[in-house]
Scaffold this motif. Structure first.
Motif, PDB file in Angstrom:
ATOM      1  N   TYR A 278     -26.450   1.083   3.492  1.00  0.00           N
ATOM      2  CA  TYR A 278     -25.302   0.734   4.340  1.00  0.00           C
ATOM      3  C   TYR A 278     -24.305   1.893   4.373  1.00  0.00           C
ATOM      4  O   TYR A 278     -24.033   2.506   3.336  1.00  0.00           O
ATOM      5  N   GLU A 279     -23.763   2.119   5.557  1.00  0.00           N
ATOM      6  CA  GLU A 279     -22.759   3.177   5.677  1.00  0.00           C
ATOM      7  C   GLU A 279     -21.559   2.809   4.779  1.00  0.00           C
ATOM      8  O   GLU A 279     -21.059   1.686   4.837  1.00  0.00           O
ATOM      9  N   THR A 280     -21.123   3.753   3.964  1.00  0.00           N
ATOM     10  CA  THR A 280     -20.066   3.461   2.983  1.00  0.00           C
ATOM     11  C   THR A 280     -19.001   4.552   3.006  1.00  0.00           C
ATOM     12  O   THR A 280     -19.321   5.737   3.127  1.00  0.00           O
ATOM     13  N   ARG A 281     -17.762   4.149   2.927  1.00  0.00           N
ATOM     14  CA  ARG A 281     -16.638   5.097   2.908  1.00  0.00           C
ATOM     15  C   ARG A 281     -15.737   4.764   1.726  1.00  0.00           C
ATOM     16  O   ARG A 281     -15.662   3.612   1.287  1.00  0.00           O
ATOM     17  N   ALA A 282     -15.014   5.778   1.250  1.00  0.00           N
ATOM     18  CA  ALA A 282     -14.091   5.549   0.121  1.00  0.00           C
ATOM     19  C   ALA A 282     -12.671   5.927   0.498  1.00  0.00           C
ATOM     20  O   ALA A 282     -12.454   6.811   1.327  1.00  0.00           O
ATOM     21  N   ILE A 283     -11.736   5.229  -0.107  1.00  0.00           N
ATOM     22  CA  ILE A 283     -10.332   5.604   0.046  1.00  0.00           C
ATOM     23  C   ILE A 283      -9.690   5.573  -1.348  1.00  0.00           C
ATOM     24  O   ILE A 283      -9.887   4.623  -2.113  1.00  0.00           O
ATOM     25  N   ILE A 284      -8.961   6.642  -1.668  1.00  0.00           N
ATOM     26  CA  ILE A 284      -8.297   6.727  -2.978  1.00  0.00           C
ATOM     27  C   ILE A 284      -6.801   6.509  -2.755  1.00  0.00           C
ATOM     28  O   ILE A 284      -6.148   7.314  -2.090  1.00  0.00           O
ATOM     29  N   LEU A 285      -6.264   5.428  -3.308  1.00  0.00           N
ATOM     30  CA  LEU A 285      -4.844   5.123  -3.034  1.00  0.00           C
ATOM     31  C   LEU A 285      -3.882   6.032  -3.800  1.00  0.00           C
ATOM     32  O   LEU A 285      -2.807   6.361  -3.303  1.00  0.00           O
ATOM     33  N   GLY A 286      -4.241   6.423  -5.002  1.00  0.00           N
ATOM     34  CA  GLY A 286      -3.458   7.399  -5.759  1.00  0.00           C
ATOM     35  C   GLY A 286      -1.981   7.056  -5.890  1.00  0.00           C
ATOM     36  O   GLY A 286      -1.600   5.906  -6.116  1.00  0.00           O
ATOM     37  N   TYR A 287      -1.144   8.067  -5.712  1.00  0.00           N
ATOM     38  CA  TYR A 287       0.285   7.925  -6.018  1.00  0.00           C
ATOM     39  C   TYR A 287       1.034   7.007  -5.060  1.00  0.00           C
ATOM     40  O   TYR A 287       2.166   6.626  -5.347  1.00  0.00           O
ATOM     41  N   ILE A 288       0.391   6.671  -3.941  1.00  0.00           N
ATOM     42  CA  ILE A 288       1.033   5.718  -3.022  1.00  0.00           C
ATOM     43  C   ILE A 288       1.376   4.428  -3.779  1.00  0.00           C
ATOM     44  O   ILE A 288       2.388   3.790  -3.510  1.00  0.00           O
ATOM     45  N   GLN A 289       0.528   4.087  -4.770  1.00  0.00           N
ATOM     46  CA  GLN A 289       0.751   2.854  -5.541  1.00  0.00           C
ATOM     47  C   GLN A 289       2.008   2.905  -6.397  1.00  0.00           C
ATOM     48  O   GLN A 289       2.534   1.892  -6.821  1.00  0.00           O
ATOM     49  N   ARG A 290       2.462   4.116  -6.714  1.00  0.00           N
ATOM     50  CA  ARG A 290       3.647   4.265  -7.572  1.00  0.00           C
ATOM     51  C   ARG A 290       4.897   4.562  -6.764  1.00  0.00           C
ATOM     52  O   ARG A 290       5.990   4.628  -7.329  1.00  0.00           O
ATOM     53  N   GLY A 291       4.707   4.810  -5.463  1.00  0.00           N
ATOM     54  CA  GLY A 291       5.829   5.324  -4.681  1.00  0.00           C
ATOM     55  C   GLY A 291       6.606   4.246  -3.955  1.00  0.00           C
ATOM     56  O   GLY A 291       6.138   3.131  -3.760  1.00  0.00           O
ATOM     57  N   GLY A 292       7.817   4.606  -3.601  1.00  0.00           N
ATOM     58  CA  GLY A 292       8.615   3.749  -2.718  1.00  0.00           C
ATOM     59  C   GLY A 292       9.318   2.614  -3.422  1.00  0.00           C
ATOM     60  O   GLY A 292       9.410   2.555  -4.648  1.00  0.00           O
ATOM     61  N   THR A 293       9.777   1.699  -2.596  1.00  0.00           N
ATOM     62  CA  THR A 293      10.699   0.660  -3.037  1.00  0.00           C
ATOM     63  C   THR A 293      10.015  -0.419  -3.892  1.00  0.00           C
ATOM     64  O   THR A 293       8.903  -0.838  -3.577  1.00  0.00           O
ATOM     65  N   PRO A 294      10.641  -0.850  -4.985  1.00  0.00           N
ATOM     66  CA  PRO A 294      10.041  -1.911  -5.801  1.00  0.00           C
ATOM     67  C   PRO A 294      10.126  -3.281  -5.132  1.00  0.00           C
ATOM     68  O   PRO A 294      11.053  -3.527  -4.356  1.00  0.00           O
ATOM     69  N   THR A 295       9.187  -4.153  -5.466  1.00  0.00           N
ATOM     70  CA  THR A 295       9.256  -5.535  -4.966  1.00  0.00           C
ATOM     71  C   THR A 295      10.446  -6.247  -5.625  1.00  0.00           C
ATOM     72  O   THR A 295      10.977  -5.786  -6.648  1.00  0.00           O
ATOM     73  N   ALA A 296      10.790  -7.413  -5.076  1.00  0.00           N
ATOM     74  CA  ALA A 296      11.881  -8.206  -5.663  1.00  0.00           C
ATOM     75  C   ALA A 296      11.550  -8.557  -7.112  1.00  0.00           C
ATOM     76  O   ALA A 296      12.412  -8.485  -7.994  1.00  0.00           O
ATOM     77  N   PHE A 297      10.280  -8.919  -7.377  1.00  0.00           N
ATOM     78  CA  PHE A 297       9.881  -9.276  -8.748  1.00  0.00           C
ATOM     79  C   PHE A 297      10.176  -8.118  -9.700  1.00  0.00           C
ATOM     80  O   PHE A 297      10.748  -8.308 -10.779  1.00  0.00           O
ATOM     81  N   ASP A 298       9.775  -6.911  -9.293  1.00  0.00           N
ATOM     82  CA  ASP A 298       9.989  -5.755 -10.179  1.00  0.00           C
ATOM     83  C   ASP A 298      11.465  -5.423 -10.341  1.00  0.00           C
ATOM     84  O   ASP A 298      11.904  -5.003 -11.426  1.00  0.00           O
TER      85      ASP A 298
END
Ligand code: F6P
Length: 348
Positions: free
Chosen positions: A269-289
């Motif tokens: 099956y055709e397969t692709r990858a995406i690496i989220l990396g620092y996007i997960q640490r960046g930007g505004t925190p959620t209300a919970f955080d």
């Protein structure tokens, strides 16, 4: 009383909320002077990295990601005379107590400094949620939400192109982000560092799903996962480079790309990858955080007031409690097996 505060290790949404809470309660309730120590432990080793924090300095930062104090992965125990320099700088700036905000590395240093007589209180942070003693670290909820949104978004491409999409998320030693975003995003397989997985198993699950009439699959993989293949029965950890940081960690990243190649080869099956990396640490925190980080900051300055040094603030069943820093060093809070079993119900 002069209280220092520093942020160490990788940045994380919610750090500014902690700093704001410490400054607000420290100044307004206790009449303390709060000193910002810039760039983590480096700020107490190098010159000119300690400056007073005013109420104005922390105004308007609650919703901002990163840290106004900046951060580093400096390990004072690896710097020549590092501990002596820290002690003498604490004396020079007349810092009577220190609040160290960080993950296991930063808190580990804090614990060792406490043994050396430094009055320190810890605040646990990391998007990885792997610090023992606390049910949650702030930053994690934001990272899970970002990863879940990314999974939702790659669903469209997966469906439109009949592809397998591999989403690589952070998680060096623990797969919390992978499991929670995998459950929330409806992943068909989740790979985590806690559990070795054969590539053949992943391929079988994908084939089973496609045999059921599905034309696409979503795989979530934590960066620190261990992949095994029949060709190479040894555990493989995909590293970006072999250089170690001051705490002995290698840079991870890239397992998603490797896994995608192996899935395509193993399933056709055709397969692709995406690496989220620092996007997960960046930007505004959620209300919970924001709320958790604010509660941590408020309790940390209370602990200073109460003399509860050598402890960190921790979340246990909705309450903020103290947890000894000595128990944090070298420990990892791995994913609850019950959560893994829940994710597995939806595999394949
Ligand atoms: O510790 C949190 C974390 O986000 C890990 O998941 C990741 O491996 C690491 O930080 C990477 O940090 P950096 O590249 O900034 O050193």
């Amino acid at each position: 009383m002069n209280v220092g505060i520093l942020t160490g290790g990788g940045d994380c949404p919610g750090l500014n909320a902690v700093i704001r809470a410490v400054v607000r309660k420290g100044i307004l309730k206790y009449g303390y002077a709060i000193l910002g120590v810039y760039e983590g432990w480096k700020g107490l080793i190098n010159e000119d990295l300690v400056k007073p924090l005013s109420l104005g300095d922390v105004s308007g930062i609650l919703h901002r990601g990163g840290t106004i104090l900046r951060s580093s992965r400096t390990n004072p125990f690896k710097v020549e005379n590092g501990v002596e320099l820290i002690k003498s700088n604490l004396g020079r700036y007349n810092i009577n107590a220190l609040i160290a905000v960080g993950g296991e590395d930063t808190l580990g240093v804090a614990g060792r400094l406490h043994d050396e007589g430094v009055k320190v209180v810890g605040v646990p942070k990391t998007i990885d949620n792997d610090v023992v003693g606390t049910e949650r670290t702030f930053g994690f909820d934001t990272a899970v939400n970002i990863a879940t949104e990314a999974i939702d978004r790659v669903h469209t491409t997966a469906e439109a192109h009949n592809r397998v999409m591999v989403v690589e998320v952070m998680g060096r030693y623990a797969g919390w982000i992978a499991v929670e975003s995998g459950i929330a995003g409806g992943a068909d397989i989740v790979l985590i560092p806690e559990k070795e997985t054969y590539v053949s198993e992943v391929c079988e699950l994908i084939k089973r799903r496609h045999d059921r009439g599905k034309d696409f699959s979503i795989v979530v993989v934590a960066e620190g996962s261990k992949l095994k293949s029949e060709r190479n029965a040894e555990e493989e950890e995909v590293l970006q480079d072999k250089k170690l940081d001051a705490f002995g960690h290698v840079r991870l990243g890239g397992i998603g790309t490797k896994l995608a190649e192996l899935i395509e080869a193993g399933t056709g099956y055709e397969t692709r990858a995406i690496i989220l990396g620092y996007i997960q640490r960046g930007g505004t925190p959620t209300a919970f955080d924001r709320v958790l980080a604010t509660r941590f900051g408020v309790h940390a300055i209370d602990y200073v007031r109460q003399g509860k040094f050598g402890n960190m603030v921790a979340l246990q069943s909705t309450k903020i409690v103290s947890f000894p820093l000595s128990k944090v060093v070298g420990q990892t809070k791995t994913v609850d097996p019950e959560l893994v079993e829940t994710a597995e119900v939806f595999f394949g």
